[in-house]
Design a protein around this motif. Structure first.
Motif, PDB file in Angstrom:
ATOM      1  N   SER A  74     -12.315  10.901  -3.215  1.00  0.00           N
ATOM      2  CA  SER A  74     -11.081  11.035  -3.984  1.00  0.00           C
ATOM      3  C   SER A  74     -11.368  11.270  -5.460  1.00  0.00           C
ATOM      4  O   SER A  74     -10.456  11.466  -6.260  1.00  0.00           O
TER       5      SER A  74
ATOM      6  N   SER B 234      -4.157  16.580   8.428  1.00  0.00           N
ATOM      7  CA  SER B 234      -3.671  15.452   7.634  1.00  0.00           C
ATOM      8  C   SER B 234      -4.474  15.238   6.350  1.00  0.00           C
ATOM      9  O   SER B 234      -4.233  14.276   5.617  1.00  0.00           O
ATOM     10  N   THR B 235      -5.407  16.148   6.099  1.00  0.00           N
ATOM     11  CA  THR B 235      -6.242  16.040   4.886  1.00  0.00           C
ATOM     12  C   THR B 235      -5.752  16.999   3.811  1.00  0.00           C
ATOM     13  O   THR B 235      -5.315  18.120   4.116  1.00  0.00           O
ATOM     14  N   SER B 236      -5.795  16.541   2.569  1.00  0.00           N
ATOM     15  CA  SER B 236      -5.409  17.380   1.431  1.00  0.00           C
ATOM     16  C   SER B 236      -6.550  17.445   0.429  1.00  0.00           C
ATOM     17  O   SER B 236      -7.404  16.548   0.389  1.00  0.00           O
TER      18      SER B 236
ATOM     19  N   SER C  99      -3.046  21.453   1.430  1.00  0.00           N
ATOM     20  CA  SER C  99      -2.855  20.357   2.381  1.00  0.00           C
ATOM     21  C   SER C  99      -2.783  20.871   3.804  1.00  0.00           C
ATOM     22  O   SER C  99      -2.024  21.796   4.098  1.00  0.00           O
TER      23      SER C  99
ATOM     24  N   ARG D 197     -11.087  15.427  -2.409  1.00  0.00           N
ATOM     25  CA  ARG D 197     -10.166  15.209  -1.308  1.00  0.00           C
ATOM     26  C   ARG D 197      -9.073  14.293  -1.852  1.00  0.00           C
ATOM     27  O   ARG D 197      -9.341  13.171  -2.270  1.00  0.00           O
ATOM     28  N   SER D 198      -7.854  14.771  -1.859  1.00  0.00           N
ATOM     29  CA  SER D 198      -6.780  13.994  -2.472  1.00  0.00           C
ATOM     30  C   SER D 198      -6.020  13.122  -1.484  1.00  0.00           C
ATOM     31  O   SER D 198      -5.320  12.180  -1.889  1.00  0.00           O
ATOM     32  N   ALA D 199      -6.163  13.410  -0.192  1.00  0.00           N
ATOM     33  CA  ALA D 199      -5.473  12.578   0.814  1.00  0.00           C
ATOM     34  C   ALA D 199      -6.128  12.783   2.171  1.00  0.00           C
ATOM     35  O   ALA D 199      -6.772  13.810   2.415  1.00  0.00           O
TER      36      ALA D 199
END
Lengths: 207, 379
Positions: free
Chosen positions: B227, B265-267, B285, B324-326
């Motif tokens: 992150s 599901s990854t951003s 995203s 990776r933000s989410a």
């Protein structure tokens, strides 16, 4: 250095010169100025080489006091002919340092483009080679900008081979395009210190 | 006939030969026509040379997708690529472009070997587009791609435009009719390739046709499961835009990145930070297929008063970071492209000249001292 009278593009309404409007000397000079300024600014950026994270470019031999080639692939650069027969300038910038305490010299060389690999350990000194030198003793990467390099008189040696395009009738015709090959060489004052660089930028400048 | 490219470019500035009360000589006009055509037909660097430094296994392949901002005038491109073979056994490669063009290459060397080939475009366009280069190796040897770049070749001659004013340089050539320019020049508004109005419009269009189509390109194929933003390169690329207008200190750089994620599901986020101060963050995203994300950012404009063109004695570096933000998967940044997009026409009147509109009651402003008209002595 600007080639145009004013050093910038003059914005005006192109529609002023339609509908039988009179053509003044002022407006003619304006057009000539703008053409010359666009020529100054038509220069291109030939290369921006950035080493992947955690890596660098360095010499391919043991450090020594004379030129050594580096493992950077030769950089092709488009150059143009100026009215005095010289080439446009190339501004080369590297992010460089030495691996151990020493004075390291970097050389940006410019020579006619060739297809092939760098060979030999002697500098590419020929009548058509230009070299600029930059020096650092820094142990961490610093920006090093070389004096702009150029050819004082372009010859056919500098022509790009097999360059062609379509003429106004859509027929294939040859094109006179000048090109150069830029390489980075280096040497070191210590056999234990490797000259290293992490990026190379090559930008054309009208000059 | 429009100029044949390759002649040294020159423009008599017209400031000494163009004087008040005297006819504008055909020779001066022809000189300006030649300069215009040389600029309209000039080549450009579409994809600046860069070093992907990616390894391809024997019988393997790798695709590199770049975003390009081409010029309508271009009909041919020169592709150059440099390889290092992993062994002394000759390595073969098949190189395929987006339009299906395929060329073969052979190389064997531990030192970089550059191959180049000319590609004639199947159609001409000024539209922003993607260009994919797919390299497939033969079975004998692996290789590393250590250089990649693409030029738009200049035109040997540029045609006259089709249609009438205002011509669109993104859909038609805009050559000047130099042969006729050597004779008496009619001051006509829409005389194609010759008239004064045409020349003014053509020069206006040249502002886009002389742009820096490529500022930097890269194929880092970077990834992140953190992150925290992390740099993608060991040292950032350098950007410098054109200086056009008086007082201008910055230019706009178009940015394009091809990204993807490992799952829906990854951003992820890519952040661009210029040494000159501007910053841009692009997010993506749940894109498991390679996807384009776009933006623009302010960069230094060239300074023609300095010996190397740099502004404020600095190299305007573009620090690129990825995170990776989410989500719990991986965010990928495959390739990056940067260039000057079309600037668009400007109808702003320059205050330096104070030109008034035809038919308006606005008087002409005072001319700068260098442009004071020279009055001829009466005979």
């Amino acid at each position: 250095m600007s080639s145009s009278t004013l050093g910038y593009y003059v914005r005006g309404r192109a529609t002023e010169l339609v509908g039988q409007a009179p053509m003044s000397t002022e407006r003619t000079r304006w057009l000539a100025n703008n053409l010359t300024h666009l020529q100054d600014e038509e220069t291109q950026i030939a290369a921006n080489v950035c080493a992947p994270l955690g890596s660098y470019f360095t010499i391919t031999t043991t450090p020594k006091a004379s030129y050594s080639p580096t493992d950077l692939a030769p950089i092709p650069a488009m150059i143009r002919a100026k009215a005095d027969g010289s080439s446009t300038r190339l501004v080369v910038t590297i992010s460089a340092y030495t691996s151990a305490a020493a004075t390291v010299n970097f050389y940006a060389t410019m020579r006619p483009k060739r297809v092939g690999s760098i060979t030999g350990t002697t500098p590419p000194i020929t009548g058509s080679t230009v070299t600029a030198t930059a020096t650092t003793t820094s142990l961490t990467a610093v920006s090093v900008v070389f004096t702009p390099i150029y050819v004082t008189r372009l010859t056919d040696d500098w022509l790009e081979r097999n360059a062609y395009g379509l003429d106004e009738s859509g027929n294939r015709a040859t094109v006179k395009l000048y090109s150069a090959q830029v390489e980075i060489w280096a040497d070191s004052s210590s056999v234990s210190a490797f000259p290293r660089f992490e990026s190379v930028s090559v930008r054309e400048l009208w000059g | 006939m429009p100029i044949t490219n390759g002649s040294p470019r020159f423009v008599t500035t017209g400031t000494s030969a163009v004087v008040s009360g005297a006819a504008i000589q055909a020779a001066e006009w022809e000189s300006m026509c030649a300069a215009h055509d040389a600029l309209a037909a000039s080549g450009s660097v579409l994809i600046p040379w860069h070093a992907p430094m990616t390894s391809i296994s024997a019988s393997g392949s790798k695709a590199y997708t770049y975003r390009v901002w081409p010029k309508y005038a271009a009909t041919h491109r020169l592709w150059s690529m440099a390889f290092i073979s992993s062994t002394s056994t000759p390595a073969t490669a098949s190189i395929a472009l987006s339009d299906g063009t395929t060329v073969g290459a052979l190389f064997t060397d531990a030192a970089p070997r550059t191959i180049s080939f000319v590609h004639q475009l199947s159609s001409r366009s000024a539209a922003e587009a993607s260009e994919t280069v797919t390299i497939t190796l033969g079975s004998t040897s692996a290789a590393k791609v250590v250089g990649m770049g693409c030029w738009e070749y200049p035109r040997p001659a540029i045609a006259l435009p089709t249609g009438s004013l205002p011509f669109d340089a993104t859909t038609t050539d805009m050559g000047m009719d130099q042969a006729v320019a050597r004779a008496l020049l009619p001051i006509a508004d829409d005389y194609a390739g010759l008239g004064v109005g045409y020349m003014a419009h053509a020069v206006d269009s040249l502002r886009d046709e002389t742009r820096r189509t490529g500022i930097f390109a890269a194929a880092p194929f970077a990834s992140s499961t953190s992150s925290t933003f992390a740099a993608v390169f060991q040292a950032p690329p350098i950007a410098l835009g054109r200086f056009l207008y008086r007082g201008q200190t910055s230019a706009l750089m178009q940015l394009a990145a091809y990204v993807r994620t490992s799952d829906s599901s990854t951003s992820g986020e890519v952040r661009f930070t210029m040494a000159s101060g501007a910053s841009l963050t692009l997010g993506f995203s749940g894109v498991t297929s390679t996807t384009l994300i776009r933006g623009q950012i302010a960069i230094d404009a060239e300074d023609l008063t300095t010996s190397d063109g740099r502004r404020a004695s600095r190299s305007d570096t573009c620090l690129v970071k990825l995170r990776r933000s989410a989500g719990a998967g991986t965010a990928y940044l495959d390739t990056l492209s940067a260039g000057e997009g079309a600037a668009g026409a400007s109808t702003t009147v320059s205050p330096a000249l104070g030109i008034g509109a035809p038919g308006s009651k606005k008087p002409l402003g005072k001319l700068p001292p260098r442009w004071m008209p020279i009055r001829r002595k009466s005979r």
